[in-house]
Enzyme design. Structure first.
Site, PDB file in Angstrom:
ATOM      1  N   SER A  39      45.925 -93.676  28.749  1.00 59.08           N
ATOM      2  CA  SER A  39      45.608 -92.257  28.603  1.00 59.08           C
ATOM      3  C   SER A  39      44.592 -91.860  29.669  1.00 59.08           C
ATOM      4  O   SER A  39      43.739 -92.668  30.039  1.00 59.08           O
ATOM      5  CB  SER A  39      45.023 -92.036  27.197  1.00 59.08           C
ATOM      6  OG  SER A  39      45.069 -90.688  26.839  1.00 59.08           O
ATOM      7  N   PRO A  40      44.673 -90.637  30.179  1.00 59.35           N
ATOM      8  CA  PRO A  40      43.722 -90.240  31.221  1.00 59.35           C
ATOM      9  C   PRO A  40      42.277 -90.358  30.757  1.00 59.35           C
ATOM     10  O   PRO A  40      41.954 -89.954  29.636  1.00 59.35           O
ATOM     11  CB  PRO A  40      44.074 -88.774  31.501  1.00 59.35           C
ATOM     12  CG  PRO A  40      45.272 -88.438  30.704  1.00 59.35           C
ATOM     13  CD  PRO A  40      45.605 -89.571  29.809  1.00 59.35           C
ATOM     14  N   CYS A  42      38.470 -89.655  32.363  1.00 55.32           N
ATOM     15  CA  CYS A  42      37.540 -89.261  33.429  1.00 55.32           C
ATOM     16  C   CYS A  42      36.526 -90.366  33.659  1.00 55.32           C
ATOM     17  O   CYS A  42      35.922 -90.868  32.710  1.00 55.32           O
ATOM     18  CB  CYS A  42      36.775 -88.002  33.029  1.00 55.32           C
ATOM     19  SG  CYS A  42      37.742 -86.509  33.157  1.00 55.32           S
ATOM     20  N   ALA A  74      41.881 -86.564  34.558  1.00 56.48           N
ATOM     21  CA  ALA A  74      41.908 -85.143  34.904  1.00 56.48           C
ATOM     22  C   ALA A  74      41.494 -84.977  36.360  1.00 56.48           C
ATOM     23  O   ALA A  74      40.390 -85.371  36.749  1.00 56.48           O
ATOM     24  CB  ALA A  74      40.962 -84.377  33.994  1.00 56.48           C
ATOM     25  N   GLN A 116      47.154 -86.423  36.212  1.00 55.38           N
ATOM     26  CA  GLN A 116      46.931 -85.298  35.298  1.00 55.38           C
ATOM     27  C   GLN A 116      46.229 -84.188  36.078  1.00 55.38           C
ATOM     28  O   GLN A 116      45.050 -84.316  36.416  1.00 55.38           O
ATOM     29  CB  GLN A 116      46.078 -85.736  34.107  1.00 55.38           C
ATOM     30  CG  GLN A 116      46.003 -84.665  33.039  1.00 55.38           C
ATOM     31  CD  GLN A 116      45.022 -84.984  31.933  1.00 55.38           C
ATOM     32  OE1 GLN A 116      43.876 -85.346  32.204  1.00 55.38           O
ATOM     33  NE2 GLN A 116      45.448 -84.849  30.695  1.00 55.38           N
ATOM     34  N   TYR A 203      40.060 -76.911  27.991  1.00 57.44           N
ATOM     35  CA  TYR A 203      39.989 -76.579  29.412  1.00 57.44           C
ATOM     36  C   TYR A 203      40.843 -75.327  29.675  1.00 57.44           C
ATOM     37  O   TYR A 203      41.392 -74.740  28.752  1.00 57.44           O
ATOM     38  CB  TYR A 203      40.374 -77.797  30.265  1.00 57.44           C
ATOM     39  CG  TYR A 203      39.405 -78.948  30.022  1.00 57.44           C
ATOM     40  CD1 TYR A 203      38.042 -78.776  30.297  1.00 57.44           C
ATOM     41  CD2 TYR A 203      39.811 -80.153  29.464  1.00 57.44           C
ATOM     42  CE1 TYR A 203      37.129 -79.791  30.035  1.00 57.44           C
ATOM     43  CE2 TYR A 203      38.897 -81.170  29.202  1.00 57.44           C
ATOM     44  CZ  TYR A 203      37.558 -80.981  29.489  1.00 57.44           C
ATOM     45  OH  TYR A 203      36.647 -81.966  29.223  1.00 57.44           O
ATOM     46  N   ARG A 251      49.984 -82.093  28.429  1.00 58.38           N
ATOM     47  CA  ARG A 251      49.085 -82.487  27.324  1.00 58.38           C
ATOM     48  C   ARG A 251      48.553 -81.232  26.661  1.00 58.38           C
ATOM     49  O   ARG A 251      48.025 -80.347  27.339  1.00 58.38           O
ATOM     50  CB  ARG A 251      47.923 -83.350  27.827  1.00 58.38           C
ATOM     51  CG  ARG A 251      46.909 -83.615  26.713  1.00 58.38           C
ATOM     52  CD  ARG A 251      45.904 -84.701  27.027  1.00 58.38           C
ATOM     53  NE  ARG A 251      46.438 -86.016  26.689  1.00 58.38           N
ATOM     54  CZ  ARG A 251      45.689 -87.100  26.492  1.00 58.38           C
ATOM     55  NH1 ARG A 251      44.380 -87.045  26.599  1.00 58.38           N
ATOM     56  NH2 ARG A 251      46.244 -88.257  26.184  1.00 58.38           N
ATOM     57  N   LEU A 322      42.735 -92.947  18.674  1.00 60.27           N
ATOM     58  CA  LEU A 322      42.426 -94.026  17.734  1.00 60.27           C
ATOM     59  C   LEU A 322      43.650 -94.875  17.395  1.00 60.27           C
ATOM     60  O   LEU A 322      43.911 -95.196  16.244  1.00 60.27           O
ATOM     61  CB  LEU A 322      41.752 -93.459  16.483  1.00 60.27           C
ATOM     62  CG  LEU A 322      40.322 -92.949  16.760  1.00 60.27           C
ATOM     63  CD1 LEU A 322      39.754 -92.195  15.569  1.00 60.27           C
ATOM     64  CD2 LEU A 322      39.391 -94.092  17.148  1.00 60.27           C
ATOM     65  N   ARG A 345      40.214 -95.556  24.916  1.00 59.01           N
ATOM     66  CA  ARG A 345      39.050 -96.439  24.763  1.00 59.01           C
ATOM     67  C   ARG A 345      39.415 -97.902  24.549  1.00 59.01           C
ATOM     68  O   ARG A 345      38.732 -98.801  25.053  1.00 59.01           O
ATOM     69  CB  ARG A 345      38.153 -95.913  23.646  1.00 59.01           C
ATOM     70  CG  ARG A 345      37.398 -94.667  24.066  1.00 59.01           C
ATOM     71  CD  ARG A 345      36.835 -93.920  22.907  1.00 59.01           C
ATOM     72  NE  ARG A 345      37.881 -93.342  22.078  1.00 59.01           N
ATOM     73  CZ  ARG A 345      37.664 -92.589  21.014  1.00 59.01           C
ATOM     74  NH1 ARG A 345      36.432 -92.351  20.620  1.00 59.01           N
ATOM     75  NH2 ARG A 345      38.669 -92.086  20.330  1.00 59.01           N
TER      76      ARG A 345
END
Ligand SMILES: Cc1cc2nc3c(=O)[nH]c(=O)nc-3n(C[C@H](O)[C@H](O)[C@H](O)COP(=O)(O)O)c2cc1C
Length: 377
Positions: A39-40, A42, A74, A116, A203, A251, A322, A345
């Protein structure tokens, strides 16, 4: 194809029986060797938008770790669209060179490189979170601290401490859409094979479609059709530019989790429209359109969003949030709640999560790791 790519592709064919986490997935002409995506995330580790060796190692190690899809963080389409001064960008021709190095490395090790494209909107001009005193504090940067004017659908800030954004005119909306287009052209030249439009987490694009942040009265505000106009038009522009053989995902924040906010039913309707514009997959995240809102965090809490959008809009989805356990991830694919699982994560904790998952699930995917490793394991 290099011999290593041929070997990795052959390895992914060995897992064909029942649908599972390691089943290949073909989207348009692009084949993912499994259903595991990075997953993207930053990294806030750039100067003037440039990717660095950090990004090569961060993203490259997760490709080596066995993910089928690696979506880079991003990436701002203009400097004003960065969340922090340290965000990645693709707003200069000079950015392409380092990206090329990264995408070719990711591909060499059997993963599909995704980008992304993003615009932070009214959440721009903040301090990188890892530089803040508390990981939970969001520090807004004033002009004196190196910040800049943020933009949004309405002159209403994200939180009481955020900058009040400049309300975009229609001409300015069109200019930003052109910046997304130019960014996509650069992304293609940089070697990306998967394009994701960031329309989540409050965003810019999300702040237009959520009724919690858009108070406009022109054709970009008010009704559902008006609020989704910015994201739908941008998707249409990008799909027309992006090669027809390459996948395109969006997304979204599939719910605001707030009464009177955007709902998952709205997401189904949006997904139906985006599907007609040639979007292949909806990446279902949630929330973050307004500071201070609360979310029902729990393992897999966003999976039902991906499932509902998939079933009702009849479009591929990615589940995220999660997802940490191999059994949990495998079940999401086996129950067809989503087509891809994205991990953030947990991939930070363990770039070799796909290898661990293959071992735990006793699926023969270890062979999809580079020969340099597998001969010894
Ligand atoms: C450090 C960090 C950076 C993130 N950056 C992005 C980003 O650039 N774009 C995005 O859409 N989501 C971003 N996210 C959200 C993740 O992609 C993901 O949706 C979220 O962390 C939930 O997944 P997880 O529970 O597997 O971490 C970020 C999350 C983290 C922890």
């Amino acid at each position: 194809m290099t011999s290593e790519q041929t070997r990795l592709a052959a390895a992914s064919h060995t897992v064909t029986e029942k649908l599972n986490l390691f089943s290949p997935l073909t989207v348009r002409d692009v084949k993912l060797k499994n259903r595991i995506g990075v997953s993207p995330m930053c990294q806030y580790s750039s100067v003037d938008g440039f990717a660095t060796d950090w990004h090569l190692v961060h993203l490259g190690s997760r490709a080596v770790g066995g993910a089928g899809l690696v979506i880079c963080e991003a990436t701002a389409v203009e400097p004003r669209g960065r969340i922090t001064p340290d965000d990645l960008g693709i707003y200069k021709e000079e950015h392409i060179e380092m990206w090329k190095r990264i995408t070719s490395f990711i591909e060499e090790y059997g993963a599909v490189p995704g980008i992304q494209l993003a615009h932070a909107g009214r959440k721009a001009s903040t301090l990188s979170p890892w530089k803040a005193e508390s990981r939970h504090s969001k520090v807004d940067l004033s002009d004196e601290q190196g910040g800049w004017e943020s933009v949004g659908p309405s002159a209403v800030p994200f939180s009481p401490t955020s900058r009040t954004p400049h309300e975009l005119s229609i001409a300015e909306i069109k200019e930003i859409q052109q910046k997304f287009l130019i960014a996509a052209q650069r992304a293609l030249r940089a070697g990306f094979k998967w394009l994701e439009l960031h329309a989540a987490h409050g965003y810019l694009l999300n702040s237009f479609y959520s009724p919690l942040s858009n108070f406009r009265t022109d054709e970009y505000g008010g009704s559902f059709e008006n609020r989704i106009r910015f994201v739908v038009e941008t998707a249409k522009i990008l799909r027309a530019e992006w090669p027809s053989g390459y996948p395109f995902s969006v997304r979204i924040s599939a719910t605001d989790w707030v009464d009177g906010g955007w709902t998952v039913e709205d997401s189904v309707r949006l997904a139906e429209v985006l599907k007609t514009e040639g979007v292949d997959l909806i990446d279902c995240s949630s929330g973050n359109v307004r500071g201070g809102d609360k979310y029902p965090f729990a393992p897999g809490f966003q999976v039902p969003l991906a499932e509902k959008v998939k079933r009702e809009a009849q479009i591929m989805t990615a589940a995220v949030g999660l997802i940490t356990e191999p059994l949990q991830a495998n079940e999401i694919i086996q129950k067809e709640q989503a087509d891809i699982v994205l991990l953030a994560r947990e991939m930070m904790r363990d770039p070799y999560w796909p290898l661990r998952a293959a071992q735990e699930l006793q699926l023969p995917a270890t062979v999809a790791l580079p020969r340099r490793y597998t001969y010894a394991i």
